[in-house]
Design a protein around this motif. Structure first.
Motif: not given
Length: 347
Positions: A201-208, A250-254, A296-298, A302-308
């Motif tokens: 994908g392309q990335f120009s500054g807009t993040l999920l 979630l991945a904020t961008a691809g 990965v795509s937007q 990718i993971a789960e919230v933790g406390n590590t």
């Protein structure tokens, strides 16, 4: 006399204050706009790409119209995790604009139509044959999953023939040599890279937002008191989103996963390379769902919230790096609107 002078001073003082506040407001707004435009501007300057060129790096509406059909047929053979890969192959092969949308006419699986370019005249059959060939290539290349970097060999073999599947890795130079040796007129040595670029994908500054249901920021980017009680003022190189343990990240961008491991500071964490300048970091996770080298795509989980790592409670630390230096991610976050095209990352 002094009272008269004071009145004159006040007359001039208030307009100056108003003018100062107006200038400050304009400067702040300008800085915010500049932050939002920085990534796109740098990408355009680096790549020198026209808007038309950039648009060609997205899945077309014609290709997207086949998503449900691709998903249905992919599920029937157990490869639903490769739907985006198949759509990217279609985009590079035909743009979804021909009846032989998957460029499948020359495959052995085509038993109904002429074995010639564009021989298949039924899009559904073209998809069926294309998926069969893709499955065969996954087996030939011993692909372990969507994160396998040898998928580039699969993409190129889809385009130039199964013999290319004997290659251990894909390079454009090697693909060009293969095409020349085999006398494959009209074949493109960059086919696999074009497919990969679409997936990245392309990335120009807009993040999920990485936690769409948990967007409150508990600790912003910048200076803050040390949360571990040293009494010092330290720099926080990201922003924190508190959320319950196990919340999907979630991945904020691809992009391509460059790190998926553990360190003393961020604990279990993921770093995604979006292009040659930008990376995002996701820290303090309790479980990772991606591995190094995976595309990965937007919106991919990718993971789960933790406390590590160095953490005082369950939360996600989101960092944004520009040319290796941390910058504030907040101005670039959105509600998940489509990422516009920009400079793509290449291996």
């Amino acid at each position: 006399m002094m009272r008269h002078i004071a009145k004159i001073g006040l007359i001039w003082f208030f307009p100056l204050i108003i003018l100062f506040l107006l200038c400050a407001s304009i400067t702040a707004a300008g800085q915010e706009n500049q932050n939002r435009e920085t990534l796109a501007a740098v990408a355009a300057a680096a790549g020198g790409q026209s808007r038309e060129d950039e648009e060609q790096k997205k899945l077309s509406a014609a290709v997207e119209s086949y998503r449900e059909k691709i998903l249905e047929k992919a599920k029937s053979v157990g490869i639903e995790e490769y739907v985006d890969h198949l759509l990217a192959i279609m985009q590079v092969s035909s743009g979804g604009l021909t009846a032989d949308c998957m460029a499948s006419s020359l495959f052995d699986s085509n038993t109904l139509y002429a074995h010639m370019e564009g021989g298949i005249t039924d899009p559904d059959y073209s998809i069926e044959c294309g998926i069969k060939e893709f499955v065969s290539l996954l087996a030939l290349c011993n692909i372990k999953g969507p994160q396998d970097t040898r998928l580039l060999v699969v993409y190129q073999a889809y385009h130039v023939g199964r013999k290319y599947a004997e290659f251990n890795e894909y390079t454009q130079e090697g693909a060009a040599s293969f095409i020349k040796t085999m006398g494959l007129v009209g074949k493109d040595a960059s086919f696999a890279q074009q497919v990969q670029n679409l997936l990245i994908g392309q990335f120009s500054g807009t993040l999920l937002y990485p936690l769409p249901e948990h967007t409150t920021i508990s600790s912003p980017f910048g200076s803050r008191p040390d949360p571990f009680g040293s009494g010092k003022i330290i720099t926080h190189y990201g922003i924190d989103f508190p959320a319950p343990a196990g919340t999907a990240v979630l991945a904020t961008a691809g992009g391509v996963v460059k790190e998926a491991n553990w360190n003393a500071v961020y604990g279990l964490h993921v770093v995604i390379q979006h292009n040659s300048s930008y990376q995002t970091l996701y820290g303090h996770c309790q479980l990772l769902y991606v591995t190094e080298g995976q595309t990965v795509s937007q919106g991919t989980k990718i993971a789960e919230v933790g406390n590590t790592g160095q953490s005082t409670g369950y939360h996600l630390h989101l960092g944004l790096l520009y040319n290796g230096k941390y910058i504030d991610p907040k101005p670039f976050l959105s509600d998940g609107q489509e990422i516009e095209s920009g400079e793509t990352f290449e291996y």
